[in-house]
Design a protein around this motif. Structure first.
Motif, short mmCIF file in Angstrom:
data_model
loop_
_atom_site.label_atom_id
_atom_site.label_comp_id
_atom_site.label_asym_id
_atom_site.label_seq_id
_atom_site.Cartn_x
_atom_site.Cartn_y
_atom_site.Cartn_z
N ASP A 33 3.47 -6.87 4.00
CA ASP A 33 3.60 -8.26 3.57
C ASP A 33 2.82 -8.47 2.26
OD1 ASP A 33 4.62 -10.81 3.71
OD2 ASP A 33 2.97 -11.58 4.94
N MET A 34 2.99 -7.51 1.35
CA MET A 34 2.36 -7.59 0.03
C MET A 34 3.43 -7.91 -1.00
SD MET A 34 -0.25 -4.31 -0.08
CE MET A 34 -0.75 -4.62 -1.78
N PRO A 35 3.05 -8.57 -2.08
CA PRO A 35 4.05 -8.87 -3.12
C PRO A 35 4.48 -7.59 -3.84
CG PRO A 35 1.86 -9.51 -3.85
CD PRO A 35 1.72 -9.10 -2.41
N TYR A 36 5.77 -7.51 -4.10
CA TYR A 36 6.30 -6.38 -4.88
C TYR A 36 6.02 -6.64 -6.36
CZ TYR A 36 9.51 -3.13 -7.06
OH TYR A 36 10.04 -2.13 -7.82
N LYS A 37 5.57 -5.60 -7.04
CA LYS A 37 5.29 -5.72 -8.47
C LYS A 37 6.17 -4.75 -9.25
CE LYS A 37 0.40 -6.88 -7.97
NZ LYS A 37 -0.97 -6.51 -8.39
N GLU A 38 6.84 -5.26 -10.26
CA GLU A 38 7.62 -4.40 -11.15
C GLU A 38 6.68 -3.48 -11.93
OE1 GLU A 38 10.94 -3.98 -11.83
OE2 GLU A 38 11.47 -5.34 -10.20
N SER A 39 5.56 -4.05 -12.32
CA SER A 39 4.57 -3.30 -13.08
C SER A 39 3.30 -3.21 -12.23
CB SER A 39 4.29 -4.03 -14.40
OG SER A 39 3.42 -3.28 -15.19
N TYR A 40 2.79 -2.02 -12.05
CA TYR A 40 1.62 -1.83 -11.19
C TYR A 40 0.77 -0.70 -11.76
CZ TYR A 40 4.73 1.84 -9.57
OH TYR A 40 5.59 2.90 -9.53
N ASP A 41 -0.43 -0.58 -11.22
CA ASP A 41 -1.31 0.50 -11.63
C ASP A 41 -1.71 1.31 -10.40
OD1 ASP A 41 -3.17 -1.10 -10.33
OD2 ASP A 41 -4.28 -1.60 -12.13
N GLU A 42 -2.51 2.33 -10.62
CA GLU A 42 -2.91 3.22 -9.54
C GLU A 42 -3.70 2.49 -8.45
OE1 GLU A 42 -5.35 7.39 -8.95
OE2 GLU A 42 -4.34 7.03 -10.86
N SER A 43 -4.50 1.52 -8.82
CA SER A 43 -5.31 0.81 -7.81
C SER A 43 -4.41 0.04 -6.83
CB SER A 43 -6.33 -0.11 -8.47
OG SER A 43 -5.69 -1.14 -9.18
N TYR A 44 -3.30 -0.47 -7.31
CA TYR A 44 -2.35 -1.18 -6.44
C TYR A 44 -1.76 -0.22 -5.41
CZ TYR A 44 2.02 -3.69 -5.25
OH TYR A 44 3.06 -4.30 -4.60
N ILE A 45 -1.36 0.97 -5.84
CA ILE A 45 -0.79 1.96 -4.93
C ILE A 45 -1.86 2.45 -3.96
CG2 ILE A 45 0.36 4.20 -4.75
CD1 ILE A 45 2.13 1.93 -5.92
N ARG A 46 -3.07 2.67 -4.44
CA ARG A 46 -4.17 3.09 -3.55
C ARG A 46 -4.42 2.04 -2.46
NH1 ARG A 46 -8.54 6.85 -5.47
NH2 ARG A 46 -7.57 8.10 -7.08
N GLU A 47 -4.42 0.79 -2.86
CA GLU A 47 -4.63 -0.30 -1.89
C GLU A 47 -3.53 -0.27 -0.81
OE1 GLU A 47 -4.67 -5.20 -1.68
OE2 GLU A 47 -4.32 -4.20 -3.60
#
Length: 167
Positions: A40-54
């Protein structure tokens, strides 16, 4: 005649039910979109490594021992997987050259290749790398065909290669 029931990821109930399957999993392998729905997290078109790690940490908080997210890219022209092992707290990633076209079913091919490698005794990080290389090669060979289909890759062309490698 019974109506056909379709399960789709954008159905919140389906995503929650999928998340409960992770409680006892050794490894879960969603793509970014699927992980967003499960968490239930927002989808991001643009993301960084910290977003994927989270996302990976949160996926393991659902109960899985290991989580991997496919379709990850931190650099133009590269596409791959990032994973997390809950017990050690270690992250790993692996990328191949992004192929110029997308095909349906590559997530299934990826997961089948990784699962086969793990069942054959390969460690999870190596199995995830093998699956990346295998999937990219399947796409590459499909693109070489003059009249290739948009709806699937011809993974059969690469099957003998992966079987030999896993042995």
């Amino acid at each position: 005649m019974r109506p056909c029931v379709r399960f789709i990821w954008d159905n919140p109930d389906f995503a929650k039910k999928m998340a409960t399957l992770c409680e006892d999993a050794d490894l879960i392998v969603p793509n970014i979109t699927e992980a967003c729905y499960m968490l239930d997290m927002p989808y991001k078109e643009s993301y960084d490594e910290s977003y994927i790690r989270e996302m990976l940490v949160k996926l393991c908080e659902l109960g899985a021992k290991n989580a991997a997210i496919t379709g990850v890219s931190f650099e133009e022209g590269k596409l791959g997987v990032m994973s997390y092992e809950k017990e050690s707290g270690k992250f790993a990633s692996y990328f191949t050259d992004r192929q110029p076209k997308n095909f349906h079913g590559t997530g299934d091919i990826y997961t089948a290749a990784a699962t086969g490698a793990i069942v054959s005794g390969m460690c999870i990080p190596d199995a995830l790398k093998l699956a990346c290389d295998y999937t990219a090669e399947c796409i590459r060979l499909t693109l070489e065909e003059e009249n290739h289909n948009f709806y699937g890759v011809n993974f059969e062309q690469c099957t003998s290669d992966i079987v030999d490698f896993i042995k």
